[in-house]
Design a protein around this motif. Sequence first.
Motif, PDB file in Angstrom:
ATOM      1  N   LEU A 264       0.829  -1.210   0.000  1.00 11.47           N
ATOM      2  CA  LEU A 264       0.000   0.000   0.000  1.00 11.47           C
ATOM      3  C   LEU A 264       0.861   1.256   0.000  1.00 11.47           C
ATOM      4  CD1 LEU A 264      -2.913   1.057   0.126  1.00 11.47           C
ATOM      5  CD2 LEU A 264      -2.734   1.012   2.618  1.00 11.47           C
ATOM      6  N   ALA A 265       1.943   1.252   0.779  1.00 17.00           N
ATOM      7  CA  ALA A 265       2.836   2.409   0.800  1.00 17.00           C
ATOM      8  C   ALA A 265       3.550   2.577  -0.532  1.00 17.00           C
ATOM      9  CB  ALA A 265       3.845   2.256   1.935  1.00 17.00           C
ATOM     10  N   ALA A 266       3.967   1.471  -1.148  1.00 21.10           N
ATOM     11  CA  ALA A 266       4.617   1.562  -2.464  1.00 21.10           C
ATOM     12  C   ALA A 266       3.654   2.102  -3.509  1.00 21.10           C
ATOM     13  CB  ALA A 266       5.139   0.190  -2.878  1.00 21.10           C
ATOM     14  N   GLY A 267       2.383   1.661  -3.463  1.00 21.45           N
ATOM     15  CA  GLY A 267       1.394   2.215  -4.384  1.00 21.45           C
ATOM     16  C   GLY A 267       1.160   3.695  -4.142  1.00 21.45           C
ATOM     17  N   GLY A 268       1.190   4.110  -2.874  1.00 21.92           N
ATOM     18  CA  GLY A 268       1.042   5.531  -2.583  1.00 21.92           C
ATOM     19  C   GLY A 268       2.203   6.359  -3.128  1.00 21.92           C
ATOM     20  N   VAL A 269       3.409   5.810  -3.075  1.00 22.50           N
ATOM     21  CA  VAL A 269       4.567   6.515  -3.640  1.00 22.50           C
ATOM     22  C   VAL A 269       4.425   6.635  -5.150  1.00 22.50           C
ATOM     23  CG1 VAL A 269       7.059   6.406  -3.980  1.00 22.50           C
ATOM     24  CG2 VAL A 269       6.091   5.849  -1.752  1.00 22.50           C
ATOM     25  N   VAL A 270       3.999   5.553  -5.804  1.00 18.65           N
ATOM     26  CA  VAL A 270       3.791   5.593  -7.255  1.00 18.65           C
ATOM     27  C   VAL A 270       2.742   6.640  -7.620  1.00 18.65           C
ATOM     28  CG1 VAL A 270       2.973   4.258  -9.238  1.00 18.65           C
ATOM     29  CG2 VAL A 270       4.514   3.207  -7.580  1.00 18.65           C
ATOM     30  N   ALA A 271       1.708   6.770  -6.799  1.00 24.41           N
ATOM     31  CA  ALA A 271       0.663   7.756  -7.077  1.00 24.41           C
ATOM     32  C   ALA A 271       1.127   9.180  -6.808  1.00 24.41           C
ATOM     33  CB  ALA A 271      -0.574   7.444  -6.233  1.00 24.41           C
ATOM     34  N   ALA A 272       2.017   9.373  -5.842  1.00 20.14           N
ATOM     35  CA  ALA A 272       2.412  10.723  -5.445  1.00 20.14           C
ATOM     36  C   ALA A 272       3.561  11.280  -6.269  1.00 20.14           C
ATOM     37  CB  ALA A 272       2.801  10.738  -3.967  1.00 20.14           C
ATOM     38  N   VAL A 273       4.435  10.427  -6.790  1.00 21.41           N
ATOM     39  CA  VAL A 273       5.643  10.912  -7.460  1.00 21.41           C
ATOM     40  C   VAL A 273       5.322  11.780  -8.679  1.00 21.41           C
ATOM     41  CG1 VAL A 273       7.594  10.126  -8.869  1.00 21.41           C
ATOM     42  CG2 VAL A 273       7.258   9.188  -6.598  1.00 21.41           C
ATOM     43  N   PRO A 274       4.417  11.395  -9.594  1.00 24.37           N
ATOM     44  CA  PRO A 274       4.149  12.281 -10.740  1.00 24.37           C
ATOM     45  C   PRO A 274       3.646  13.656 -10.340  1.00 24.37           C
ATOM     46  CG  PRO A 274       3.261  10.092 -11.141  1.00 24.37           C
ATOM     47  CD  PRO A 274       3.672  10.130  -9.704  1.00 24.37           C
ATOM     48  N   VAL A 275       2.789  13.723  -9.327  1.00 22.98           N
ATOM     49  CA  VAL A 275       2.262  15.013  -8.881  1.00 22.98           C
ATOM     50  C   VAL A 275       3.378  15.877  -8.310  1.00 22.98           C
ATOM     51  CG1 VAL A 275       0.631  16.130  -7.332  1.00 22.98           C
ATOM     52  CG2 VAL A 275       0.005  13.987  -8.451  1.00 22.98           C
ATOM     53  N   VAL A 276       4.263  15.276  -7.517  1.00 19.25           N
ATOM     54  CA  VAL A 276       5.375  16.026  -6.938  1.00 19.25           C
ATOM     55  C   VAL A 276       6.292  16.551  -8.034  1.00 19.25           C
ATOM     56  CG1 VAL A 276       7.410  15.841  -5.474  1.00 19.25           C
ATOM     57  CG2 VAL A 276       5.263  14.772  -4.757  1.00 19.25           C
ATOM     58  N   ILE A 277       6.573  15.722  -9.038  1.00 18.92           N
ATOM     59  CA  ILE A 277       7.454  16.142 -10.135  1.00 18.92           C
ATOM     60  C   ILE A 277       6.814  17.290 -10.917  1.00 18.92           C
ATOM     61  CG2 ILE A 277       8.469  15.398 -12.320  1.00 18.92           C
ATOM     62  CD1 ILE A 277       8.873  12.653 -11.101  1.00 18.92           C
ATOM     63  N   ILE A 278       5.530  17.190 -11.181  1.00 24.93           N
ATOM     64  CA  ILE A 278       4.840  18.241 -11.946  1.00 24.93           C
ATOM     65  C   ILE A 278       4.923  19.576 -11.213  1.00 24.93           C
ATOM     66  CG2 ILE A 278       2.557  19.032 -12.683  1.00 24.93           C
ATOM     67  CD1 ILE A 278       1.940  16.144 -13.421  1.00 24.93           C
ATOM     68  N   PHE A 279       4.602  19.589  -9.925  1.00 26.41           N
ATOM     69  CA  PHE A 279       4.615  20.846  -9.185  1.00 26.41           C
ATOM     70  C   PHE A 279       6.040  21.354  -8.974  1.00 26.41           C
ATOM     71  CE2 PHE A 279       0.228  19.815  -8.071  1.00 26.41           C
ATOM     72  CZ  PHE A 279      -0.344  21.065  -8.156  1.00 26.41           C
ATOM     73  N   ALA A 280       7.022  20.462  -8.921  1.00 31.83           N
ATOM     74  CA  ALA A 280       8.403  20.915  -8.791  1.00 31.83           C
ATOM     75  C   ALA A 280       8.851  21.682 -10.034  1.00 31.83           C
ATOM     76  CB  ALA A 280       9.324  19.725  -8.540  1.00 31.83           C
TER      77      ALA A 280
END
Length: 297
Positions: A264-280
């Motif tokens: 579940l934590a690994a899936g959460g990281v996969v879901a969060a990484v694109p959003v973090v990269i976009i806003f960065a």
Amino acid sequence: MTAALTEPRPALAPPPPSSGSKRRRQRAFDEPPRWQIYVPLGIYLLFVLVPFYWMLLFALREPGSDSLVPWPMTGEHFAKVWNERGFDTYFLNSMYVGIASMLMTLFVALTGGYALARFKFKLRMPFMLALLCSQFIPGALMLVPLFEIFRELQMLNSLWSVIIAETVFQLPLSIILISGFIRNVPPSLEEAAWVDGCSRLRAFLAVVLPLLRPGLIAVGSFAFVHSWNHFLFALMFLNSQDKQTIPVGLNTLLGSDSVDLGALAAGGVVAAVPVVIIFAFIQRWLITGFSAGAVKG
């Protein structure tokens, strides 16, 4: 002569304060102590980062470990969710839905925002008021009518049903924001292009559209992130597993009797990484778009 000598001398006026002391006093008066700034910011940063660290901890540490430091690291959980739980398909579906919803939202918002900003018609203010009021309608209330519409159109279990629903849900606020950006562009720029022989469409594409770049990036990024994170429409309109998106895929990791916290934590990281990269990458454009409007200087 004696009286003149014994006369009291006038008190000397204190020397005027130097400019440096004035600046120090003004700075001390205007700025609060640094600890009053850094302590609340540190508490807020801790409050924000601890959940992310906890998610990375469960995603990177070995199964069965109870260490508070993810060492030795392992990629077992990521391989499990990506290869065994179908997150490779969920990721592509979410990316497809997010990009398509963003492009459709920007196109319709550009046309509607331009009409609200440049044309005057009788129902313009009531129309904008209706757009604002529509933001108070919860998305759950739209499920039944949208479900019936997509069933009649035979679009259930299609990614386009989610794309259309996301676009409709995001359009009111996007149109209002884009109209505000277009209103900040002086109409004289378009009129000068008309004098040079440009049509209205060509003047808009050549003069107005380049000036709207900060606003388009801001609105488009929020449209993408909203579509990427939205759970309800994908859950209701998509049935087969190969059509699901990442939020629904995360829900499948929650078992009735137990929960695989690492997966579940690994899936959460996969879901969060694109959003973090976009806003960065687009944070500068976001700040410019929402603070300075569409025209610089």
